[in-house]
Design an enzyme around this catalytic site. Structure first.
Site, mmCIF file in Angstrom:
data_model
loop_
_atom_site.group_PDB
_atom_site.id
_atom_site.type_symbol
_atom_site.label_atom_id
_atom_site.label_comp_id
_atom_site.label_asym_id
_atom_site.label_seq_id
_atom_site.Cartn_x
_atom_site.Cartn_y
_atom_site.Cartn_z
ATOM 1 N N GLU A 16 28.525 28.017 52.591
ATOM 2 C CA GLU A 16 29.668 27.423 53.300
ATOM 3 C C GLU A 16 30.329 26.374 52.416
ATOM 4 O OE1 GLU A 16 31.450 27.735 56.232
ATOM 5 O OE2 GLU A 16 32.557 26.066 55.352
ATOM 6 N N GLU A 76 39.912 31.871 74.403
ATOM 7 C CA GLU A 76 39.966 32.562 75.694
ATOM 8 C C GLU A 76 39.047 33.766 75.582
ATOM 9 O OE1 GLU A 76 44.084 33.371 75.362
ATOM 10 O OE2 GLU A 76 44.713 31.528 76.349
ATOM 11 N N SER A 123 35.486 38.872 65.455
ATOM 12 C CA SER A 123 34.570 38.281 64.473
ATOM 13 C C SER A 123 33.188 38.884 64.610
ATOM 14 C CB SER A 123 34.476 36.759 64.674
ATOM 15 O OG SER A 123 35.715 36.148 64.489
ATOM 16 N N SER A 150 41.096 32.967 55.923
ATOM 17 C CA SER A 150 40.769 32.023 56.997
ATOM 18 C C SER A 150 42.060 31.511 57.595
ATOM 19 C CB SER A 150 39.969 30.842 56.445
ATOM 20 O OG SER A 150 39.951 29.773 57.373
ATOM 21 N N THR A 188 40.506 37.051 68.025
ATOM 22 C CA THR A 188 39.565 36.967 69.146
ATOM 23 C C THR A 188 38.168 36.709 68.585
ATOM 24 O OG1 THR A 188 39.126 39.355 69.074
ATOM 25 C CG2 THR A 188 40.853 38.615 70.588
ATOM 26 N N TYR A 242 46.915 45.066 71.164
ATOM 27 C CA TYR A 242 46.692 44.166 72.305
ATOM 28 C C TYR A 242 47.045 44.859 73.623
ATOM 29 C CZ TYR A 242 45.316 39.602 70.403
ATOM 30 O OH TYR A 242 44.609 38.564 69.850
ATOM 31 N N ALA A 267 31.810 34.914 62.506
ATOM 32 C CA ALA A 267 31.423 36.204 61.916
ATOM 33 C C ALA A 267 30.185 36.058 61.053
ATOM 34 C CB ALA A 267 32.584 36.780 61.097
#
Lengths: 589, 72
Positions: free
Chosen positions: A56, A82, A510, A292, A506, A201, A33
């Site tokens: 970071e 995926e 992000s 996170s 997924t 979903y 992201a």
């Protein structure tokens, strides 16, 4: 910001926003992201790269998008992504990122060509009895009642599903279906997970119902996602002058709230162990990755379990500090506290050089794992595993520097509160060799060879205490909006920020939140690609009915007398019409 | 298309959905109507199909669906 679809908006370049040159950005977190936000600021917002700062806490970028050869431990992957063709913002991003090998080829093109040449197809989705394909593999085995429950959930609004769990909206027939086995192991849904996420979903991926049993709709990167996706993005950003500042923890963002406006005015940081503050103006944007799922990860080795003790990570602490300032910044505790014990927390990366396991993998997948092609096409689930163990073997090599004789297998267990079937311990108590032994047992390796092969392999247990936090039961308002109401320069990005319709856990989520954040704060005049609208497509809905009923036409469904009469009348009415055409095209008549 | 055929379209969609998915037949053990854990074990057996009752013979992942995630 507005949503759009189609090529008109997709191929257009937005005009430079007013005052773009005056803007600076401070992006907290260098996961997908954060990196995507930086790319959109430069590409679509035309903000100078050297005015963008990525902060970071670790010493390397990528967040959960990992893949590393650790000199002491060996190859480590905490998971694998995926992907599918309709991750609209993700592909919008990667069309602009050159590959490391060839600056004239985009990451999207490389990915596209690779998946054309080597498409995903799973020969076996689930096994039991030590390596035997389950008898009903390939069928969804949903009863009529279970299909009705799915329809009911889809038709219920999100507002009515607040804090409700999946096992409160489905009955035993649903949970006994292969649909649930495939669905839960493919997406890591636990029975206690959020019914809101399950509903999203079902709608978001309704176009994949027909391929659930073979995973043919999935796409995969060439190598692990750190090498295939993160490294090219970092190079793109560094070439543009973006400032990466590692070993930097953002402890708090001070927000001034007056007259309905929210303005971030200060960053409180710890940089290389030293406290620092940075004053902000309304021209300084702050993008916070709140929460996170891989923070506080611990690692074990062949002889030691991964430690389960951990401190609360900086991303959660920062979110808590923000949430204390304004109720619209969400409720982080809903996602990282009180996580059930019957949960996925352990995965393992096993590196084999012993080819004795190859025949067992070939038997299950129908593929030579050293061929270079996709091996499992997503997870193969072990139905009778007490841990609900899943196996995933990506294209080999999975790392550029991997030796040809090395085979990397990724394992995960969705239930951590039960002893294994071969190793009589909970998965959280197992060292790498024990995890590997349990895996070898389930794929059918003879018991007299199990310990020997597992000892020779290098298996790294990985404990991720928050890996399923995205799916914790929640209600509207628990996640902050990407740009909270009244915010002038503060946005939330990543899978704990709220955007309509899309599905967490997924890569697309992000990137979508990053794009929406940048487009809103900079007022970029181009549509954000809408979430793929398959749930509005009558063809897709009809097709899903066909596949949910294991390829039965309407006339083959178990109907009572009244329903049969209704069906006959319906078919008579639509005869010769457009409706008959589309029902016939989707095999329902 | 004849005018008198136009109403058929919405009716057809409704009928198709009803037949295909039995949307009209709403769940009896949704959270708001009947708690699964109660109805399956106690006072409302009609909510659950007895032929599909979860037993100790079922794999762990199916048995876990009867818990709130804190173990069997």
């Amino acid at each position: 910001m507005y949503y759009s679809s189609g090529n008109y908006e997709a191929f257009a370049h937005p005009k430079k926003p007013a005052n773009a040159d005056k803007k600076s950005a401070y992006i907290v977190g260098s996961g997908l992201a954060g990196l995507a936000a930086a790319v959109f600021l430069i590409r679509d917002g035309q903000v100078p790269g050297n005015q963008i700062h990525i902060l970071e806490e670790l010493k390397l970028p990528g967040g959960s998008m990992d893949g590393i050869l650790n000199e002491q431990r060996g190859y480590i992957i905490r998971g694998g992504r995926e992907m599918e063709p309709h991750f609209e913002t993700l592909w919008d991003l990667f069309r602009s990122i050159p590959t490391l090998e060839n600056p004239d080829v985009s990451v999207l093109d490389e990915f596209y060509w690779l998946n054309k040449k080597d498409p995903s197809y799973s020969k076996t989705r689930a096994i039991e009895n030590r390596g035997q394909k389950i008898a009903t593999d390939g069928q969804l085995t949903l009863s009529r009642k279970a299909v009705e429950e799915i329809a009911k959930l889809v038709l219920t609004s999100e507002e009515k599903l607040g804090d409700i769990k999946i096992n409160e909206v489905f009955g035993s027939e649903f949970f006994k279906s292969n649909f649930w086995l495939y669905w839960s192991t493919m997406f890591a849904f636990e029975p206690w997970a959020s019914a809101i996420e399950m509903r999203r979903y079902l709608l978001r991926f309704v176009h994949h119902v027909g391929t659930l049993q073979n995973m043919s709709a999935l796409k995969f990167t060439k190598y692990n996602q750190y090498e295939s996706l993160v490294k090219p993005m970092v190079k793109y950003l560094e070439d543009k002058g973006v400032q990466f500042q590692y070993d930097t923890i953002v402890n708090n963002v001070i927000v001034n709230r007056t007259a309905g406006q929210k303005i971030a005015t200060e960053l409180d940081m710890t940089v290389a162990g030293e406290k620092e503050t940075l004053s902000l103006t309304p021209d300084d944007f702050v993008f916070v990755t709140n929460g996170s799922i891989t923070e506080s990860t611990t690692y074990g080795d062949n002889n030691h379990p991964a430690p389960t003790e951990h401190a609360i990570g900086a991303s959660w602490q920062l979110w808590e500090k923000l949430a204390e300032q304004d109720p619209s910044f969400g409720h982080p505790a809903k996602f990282y506290k009180n996580i059930p014990e019957a949960n996925w927390v352990i995965s393992a990366t096993c590196t084999f050089t012993d080819n004795r396991i190859v025949p067992y993998i070939k038997k299950i997948t129908g593929k030579d794992p050293h061929s270079g092609s996709i091996v499992t096409s997503g997870p193969v689930s072990i139905k009778d595993s007490n841990w609900l163990l899943g196996i995933s073997i990506s294209r080999q090599p999975h790392f550029k520097q991997q030796n040809p004789n090395e085979l990397i297998v990724w394992l995960y267990g969705l239930f951590s509160d039960q002893p294994g079937n071969y190793i009589q311990k909970k998965i959280t108590d197992c060292n790498g060799q024990e995890l590997c032994e349990e895996f070898l047992y389930h794929i059918g390796v003879p018991e007299d060879q199990i310990a020997d092969i597992a000892k020779d392999a290098n298996s790294i247990p990985i404990h991720m205490p928050y890996i399923t936090s995205y799916f914790m039961p929640r209600k509207t308002g628990d996640r902050p909006l990407v740009v909270p109401e009244g915010s002038q320069n503060l946005a939330f990005i990543g899978n704990f920020a709220e955007t309509k319709k899309d599905t967490v856990f997924t890569t697309e989520y992000s990137v979508r939140t990053a794009m929406e954040a940048v487009y809103q704060l900079l007022d970029i005049d181009r549509g954000v690609p809408e979430v793929f609208a398959s749930s509005y497509d009558i063809r897709t809905i009809l097709s899903s009915i066909y596949y949910l009923n294991d390829k039965k036409s309407l006339e083959e469904l178990p109907l009572n007398k009244v329903e049969q009469i209704g069906l006959e009348a319906f078919l008579k009415k639509i005869k010769g019409t457009y409706l008959e055409e589309i029902f016939r095209d989707e095999h329902l008549i | 298309m004849k005018k008198n055929n136009l109403p058929i379209i919405p009716l057809a969609f409704i009928a198709g959905a009803a037949v295909g998915n039995s949307i009209g037949s709403m769940l009896k053990h949704q959270k708001h109507g009947c708690n699964k854990n109660h109805c399956c074990h106690h006072h409302e057996p009609a909510c659950c199909d007895k032929s599909s009752t979860i037993t100790d013979e079922d794999p762990v992942y199916i048995r876990e669906t009867q818990t709130s995630g804190h173990g069997l």
